[in-house]
Write a protein that holds these residues in place. Structure first.
Motif, short mmCIF file in Angstrom:
data_model
loop_
_atom_site.label_atom_id
_atom_site.label_comp_id
_atom_site.label_asym_id
_atom_site.label_seq_id
_atom_site.Cartn_x
_atom_site.Cartn_y
_atom_site.Cartn_z
N LEU A 40 0.85 -1.18 0.00
CA LEU A 40 0.00 0.00 0.00
C LEU A 40 0.89 1.24 0.00
CD1 LEU A 40 -2.76 -0.97 2.61
CD2 LEU A 40 -2.70 -1.38 0.15
N PRO A 41 0.53 2.27 -0.78
CA PRO A 41 1.41 3.42 -0.96
C PRO A 41 1.56 4.26 0.31
CG PRO A 41 -0.71 3.85 -1.93
CD PRO A 41 -0.74 2.42 -1.52
N ALA A 42 2.67 4.96 0.40
CA ALA A 42 2.93 5.82 1.56
C ALA A 42 1.92 6.95 1.66
CB ALA A 42 4.35 6.39 1.47
N SER A 43 1.28 7.29 0.53
CA SER A 43 0.30 8.38 0.51
C SER A 43 -1.06 7.96 1.05
CB SER A 43 0.13 8.90 -0.92
OG SER A 43 -0.29 7.85 -1.77
N MET A 44 -1.18 6.72 1.54
CA MET A 44 -2.43 6.20 2.09
C MET A 44 -2.96 7.12 3.18
SD MET A 44 -3.69 3.17 1.11
CE MET A 44 -5.11 2.33 1.76
N MET A 45 -4.24 7.47 3.09
CA MET A 45 -4.88 8.33 4.10
C MET A 45 -5.98 7.55 4.80
SD MET A 45 -5.17 11.90 1.97
CE MET A 45 -6.01 12.72 3.32
N THR A 46 -6.12 7.79 6.08
CA THR A 46 -7.13 7.10 6.87
C THR A 46 -8.53 7.33 6.28
OG1 THR A 46 -5.79 7.42 8.84
CG2 THR A 46 -8.09 6.83 9.17
N GLY A 47 -9.25 6.23 6.08
CA GLY A 47 -10.62 6.34 5.58
C GLY A 47 -10.72 6.49 4.07
N LYS A 48 -9.59 6.55 3.36
CA LYS A 48 -9.60 6.71 1.91
C LYS A 48 -9.22 5.40 1.24
CE LYS A 48 -10.40 11.23 1.88
NZ LYS A 48 -11.61 11.82 1.30
N THR A 49 -9.82 5.13 0.10
CA THR A 49 -9.43 3.95 -0.68
C THR A 49 -8.50 4.36 -1.80
OG1 THR A 49 -11.39 4.20 -2.09
CG2 THR A 49 -11.57 2.73 -0.18
N VAL A 50 -7.71 3.40 -2.29
CA VAL A 50 -6.74 3.67 -3.35
C VAL A 50 -6.93 2.68 -4.49
CG1 VAL A 50 -5.00 4.67 -1.82
CG2 VAL A 50 -5.00 2.19 -2.25
N PRO A 51 -6.49 3.03 -5.70
CA PRO A 51 -6.54 2.08 -6.81
C PRO A 51 -5.56 0.93 -6.56
CG PRO A 51 -6.20 4.34 -7.60
CD PRO A 51 -5.97 4.34 -6.12
N LEU A 52 -5.80 -0.18 -7.25
CA LEU A 52 -4.94 -1.36 -7.16
C LEU A 52 -4.46 -1.76 -8.54
CD1 LEU A 52 -3.75 -3.86 -5.64
CD2 LEU A 52 -5.95 -4.99 -6.07
N VAL A 53 -3.16 -1.98 -8.67
CA VAL A 53 -2.58 -2.58 -9.88
C VAL A 53 -2.12 -3.99 -9.52
CG1 VAL A 53 -0.72 -2.50 -11.57
CG2 VAL A 53 -1.83 -0.38 -10.84
N ILE A 54 -2.58 -4.98 -10.27
CA ILE A 54 -2.13 -6.36 -10.09
C ILE A 54 -1.17 -6.68 -11.22
CG2 ILE A 54 -2.84 -8.76 -9.91
CD1 ILE A 54 -5.60 -7.78 -9.04
N GLY A 55 0.03 -7.10 -10.88
CA GLY A 55 1.05 -7.45 -11.87
C GLY A 55 1.20 -8.95 -11.98
N LEU A 56 1.04 -9.50 -13.19
CA LEU A 56 1.10 -10.94 -13.41
C LEU A 56 2.39 -11.29 -14.16
CD1 LEU A 56 -2.61 -11.69 -14.40
CD2 LEU A 56 -1.57 -11.53 -12.13
N HIS A 57 3.19 -12.12 -13.52
CA HIS A 57 4.51 -12.48 -14.04
C HIS A 57 4.44 -13.31 -15.31
CE1 HIS A 57 4.06 -16.66 -12.77
NE2 HIS A 57 3.58 -16.23 -11.62
N PRO A 58 5.53 -13.38 -16.10
CA PRO A 58 5.56 -14.26 -17.27
C PRO A 58 5.69 -15.72 -16.86
CG PRO A 58 7.70 -13.24 -16.96
CD PRO A 58 6.78 -12.61 -15.95
N SER A 59 5.52 -16.61 -17.81
CA SER A 59 5.73 -18.03 -17.55
C SER A 59 7.13 -18.27 -17.01
CB SER A 59 5.52 -18.85 -18.83
OG SER A 59 4.20 -18.68 -19.32
N VAL A 60 7.23 -19.13 -16.03
CA VAL A 60 8.44 -19.51 -15.27
C VAL A 60 8.96 -18.37 -14.39
CG1 VAL A 60 9.08 -21.18 -17.04
CG2 VAL A 60 10.30 -19.01 -16.96
N GLY A 61 8.20 -17.29 -14.26
CA GLY A 61 8.59 -16.17 -13.40
C GLY A 61 7.89 -16.21 -12.06
N THR A 62 8.04 -15.12 -11.32
CA THR A 62 7.36 -14.92 -10.04
C THR A 62 6.90 -13.47 -9.96
OG1 THR A 62 9.36 -14.22 -8.87
CG2 THR A 62 8.90 -16.59 -8.91
N GLY A 63 6.06 -13.17 -8.99
CA GLY A 63 5.68 -11.78 -8.78
C GLY A 63 6.89 -10.92 -8.52
#
Length: 294
Positions: A40-63
């Motif tokens: 979660l980003p350092a700019s997180m504020m109490t009571g506020k929601t933030v966008p989420l980016v999900i990163g999917l690794h290539p085959s034979v990779g990891t996050g």
């Protein structure tokens, strides 16, 4: 009754962990518990929601390896996004990486997905639901990106989880369902039926040898990248013909606009040899050759 509702809302807000920084998200999916890296980003504020980016690794990779190549974590958190970096269901023989279980599609080697393998579409849906519930994620601003096999999985997320994601950004792997028809030259219309329009941003080099731009390779790859983009434009109800704009000497932006509910489909085509970023790479990646596109 109102007091009870207020109590439930207050309890949920108290239970949500909105503390900035790295943590492990515990996700129950398919009757098993899984752990996913979440920041979660350092700019997180109490009571506020933030966008989420999900990163999917290539085959034979990891996050972790995806982040090492792309710098996704630093870029997203600097802009106030949360980042999730899951691992695929199928561990490599040497135990160092993973493949994604893409429904109906064999592995890169041509091998079939082992019986009993975790349903990765369900897994990612459960991961999104858990993050939204427990970590102050804005359910309306969940976006998924991925490279190569992770891009093919990202495409499937757009097909199957349109109710949970606002946009997908496949790099070197745009699909619109498994390949079908003569010579596997068309997307199977039954395999990608999103419940609503999804914004799509794709990037692909014309000198990609693993996932060739013109297509080829049976059910796993099959049809061309342009055919995939056109299919997404049709799914998103884009009425205008594609418009091409050269944004650098070897990069062309192909834009499908006038789409349903504010959606759009954009393809960045890199018309450059492999040594100049037109191959099977994440353009601007830390382990990629120099590219005009970052």
């Amino acid at each position: 009754a109102l007091a009870g509702i207020a109590f439930l809302i207050g309890s949920h807000a108290w239970a949500a962990d909105c503390t900035p920084g790295a943590k492990e998200l515990q996700v129950l999916s398919g009757g098993r518990a899984h752990r996913i890296a979440l920041v979660l980003p350092a700019s997180m504020m109490t009571g506020k929601t933030v966008p989420l980016v999900i990163g999917l690794h290539p085959s034979v990779g990891t996050g972790q390896s995806l982040d090492a190549d792309t710098g996704l974590l630093a870029a997203a958190t600097a802009r106030g996004f949360a980042v999730m970096l899951p691992d695929g269901a199928i561990r490599t023989d040497d135990g160092t990486g993973f493949f994604w279980n893409i429904p109906g599609v064999p592995l890169v080697s041509g091998a079939e997905v082992p019986p009993g393998t975790r349903d990765d579409v369900r897994f990612l849906a459960d991961a999104i639901d858990t993050a939204v519930k427990e970590n102050c994620i804005d359910a309306r601003r969940v976006q998924v990106t991925g490279f190569s096999g992770g891009a093919r999985m990202t495409s499937m997320v757009g097909c199957r989880l349109a109710d949970r994601v606002a946009a997908v950004a496949p790099v070197a792997g745009l699909r619109a369902g498994r390949a079908a028809g003569p010579q596997f030259s068309d997307p199977d219309p039954e395999d990608c039926r999103p419940s609503r329009p999804v914004r799509v941003l794709a990037i692909h080099g014309t000198d990609d040898q693993l996932n060739p731009f013109p297509g080829g390779g049976g059910v796993r790859w099959g049809y061309s990248v342009e055919r995939a983009a056109a299919r997404w434009a049709s799914l998103d109800r884009c009425n205008a013909p594609p418009r091409e704009q050269k944004v650098s000497p070897h990069v062309t932006r192909v834009d499908y606009s006038t789409c349903g509910t504010g959606s759009e489909v954009v393809l960045y085509r890199i018309d450059a040899p492999e040594a100049q970023g037109g191959g099977h790479v994440w353009p601007g990646g830390r382990r990629s050759p120099p590219s005009e596109l970052n």
